[in-house]
Write a protein that holds these residues in place. Structure first.
Motif: not given
Length: 379
Positions: A39-53
């Motif tokens: 399950d997802p938890v919390g909010e991913v910081p903008e600096s890592l969003k593209q890395i994870i996606e």
């Protein structure tokens, strides 16, 4: 005492690889009824969003402030050739340098190492396989290579190890301007094409210009393998599983079974200590570092980790990110002729503060294209 002959261990590993089952190096056992997505938890910081996606950190080797990743960017099945690329990235996925090379498809990138001069090093290692019933990749000779690049990705040296498989150059350490390699090699005197011959522990050191300074083996007459190598102060600690009763393992009384040994060697590759005891398990891999100290999968920081198998530990100073591989289910169309289970996978990105509290968690599907594999399997 390990009651498993090394030959059986090798067969299990080769089966895992040959069926492309998507299993990790740790090859844990899975209960299909307990597999689930995290399950997802919390909010991913903008600096890592593209890395994870884009799952950019899937497969990285983590160092202090730098990440290395090997990719296959082209493959010619007809001519059995592959084009490899090694990327050096910062902690936010920005490419700092890259290096591209081509090889036969029996060669694979391994032993990625960030070097003290800001550059990187890797091994283009040979692994034999059968082209057909009577033809092997090794039939015309082979040579693994150690390739060193500077901080901009420019080639500094390429050292050729003729007749040496990639498994012999499995671990690399930089010390006092030289590079030390440790691994497992088939004994040249007994090696036969198509047969996994008795093995020794291989050790070699090269200088900063790529010249070999010394090569030695820890050897007996049976199957002996290096499980892990570690650097400790001025020496190297080698965890070994050995079947031999002679040579450097005289007095082991193994009776043909694998026994655990821990050898210590100095900077000249001389044995300065050995004990019959268990060292670090071969499944307990290094996944990153914190404050200059290597982090292994068994580290206490990961004691309560619950999101699959950790593959990378990335230290950001005020928090750390664990990249893991998590099985989420069983692929429904696994061919009956396949001897292992094909699983659905996801890459899990879990960030923790320095007190071990989970800050955020996100997942991305990383399941291999099994449908294509099934189609190719039955062609």
């Amino acid at each position: 005492m390990k009651k498993i002959r090394i030959a059986a261990w090798l067969i299990a590993v080769l089966m895992c690889v040959s069926v492309l089952s998507g299993c990790t190096e740790n090859a844990p056992k899975y209960d299909p009824n307990e597999l689930k997505s995290m399950d997802p938890v919390g909010e991913v910081p903008e600096s890592l969003k593209q890395i994870i996606e884009n799952d950019i950190f899937n497969g990285v080797t983590a160092f202090d402030g730098r990440l290395l990743k090997a990719e296959t960017i082209d493959k010619d099945k007809e001519n059995r050739t592959v084009t490899h690329q090694v990327l050096m990235m910062d902690l936010y996925g920005k490419t700092q340098a890259s290096y591209t090379c081509a090889s036969d498809d029996a060669y694979h990138i391994k032993t990625l190492t960030a070097t003290e001069d800001g550059g990187f090093l890797f091994v283009l290692g040979f692994t034999d396989y059968a082209y057909s019933k009577n033809e092997w990749a090794s039939d015309h000779g082979y040579a693994s290579r150690v390739i060193k690049c500077d901080k901009d990705g420019n080639l500094q040296f390429e050292m050729v190890f003729d007749g040496v498989e990639g498994s012999a150059l499995n671990d690399c350490f930089e010390k006092n301007g030289s590079f030390y390699f440790f691994g497992t090699i088939q004994t040249a005197e007994t090696q036969k094409t198509g047969v996994h011959s008795p093995t020794d522990i291989y050790m070699t050191v090269i200088d900063g210009n790529g010249m070999v300074l010394k090569t030695k083996c820890i050897a007996g007459s049976d199957y002996d393998r290096l499980d892990t190598a570690e650097i400790s102060n001025d020496s190297f600690v080698l965890s070994i599983s050995a079947q031999s009763d002679d040579g450097d393992f005289t007095g082991s009384e193994s009776n043909g079974y694998l026994l655990d040994w821990v050898f210590t060697v100095d900077e000249n590759l001389e044995i300065i200590g050995k004990e019959k005891k268990s060292g670090r398990d071969f499944l307990d891999t290094r996944i990153g570092e914190k404050d200059g100290i290597p982090i292994y999968q068994s580290d206490s920081l990961l004691e309560n980790f619950d999101a699959g198998t950790p593959q990378a530990f990335i230290d950001y100073g005020d928090f750390y990110l664990i990249v893991s591989s998590n099985a989420t289910g069983v692929y429904e169309n696994t061919p009956l002729t396949i001897s292992s289970i094909w699983l659905y996978w996801e890459t899990v990105y879990s960030a923790y503060d320095n007190n071990g509290e989970l800050i955020f968690r996100a997942t991305v599907d990383s399941t291999p294209d099994y449908d294509s594999k099934v189609s190719a399997f039955f062609k």
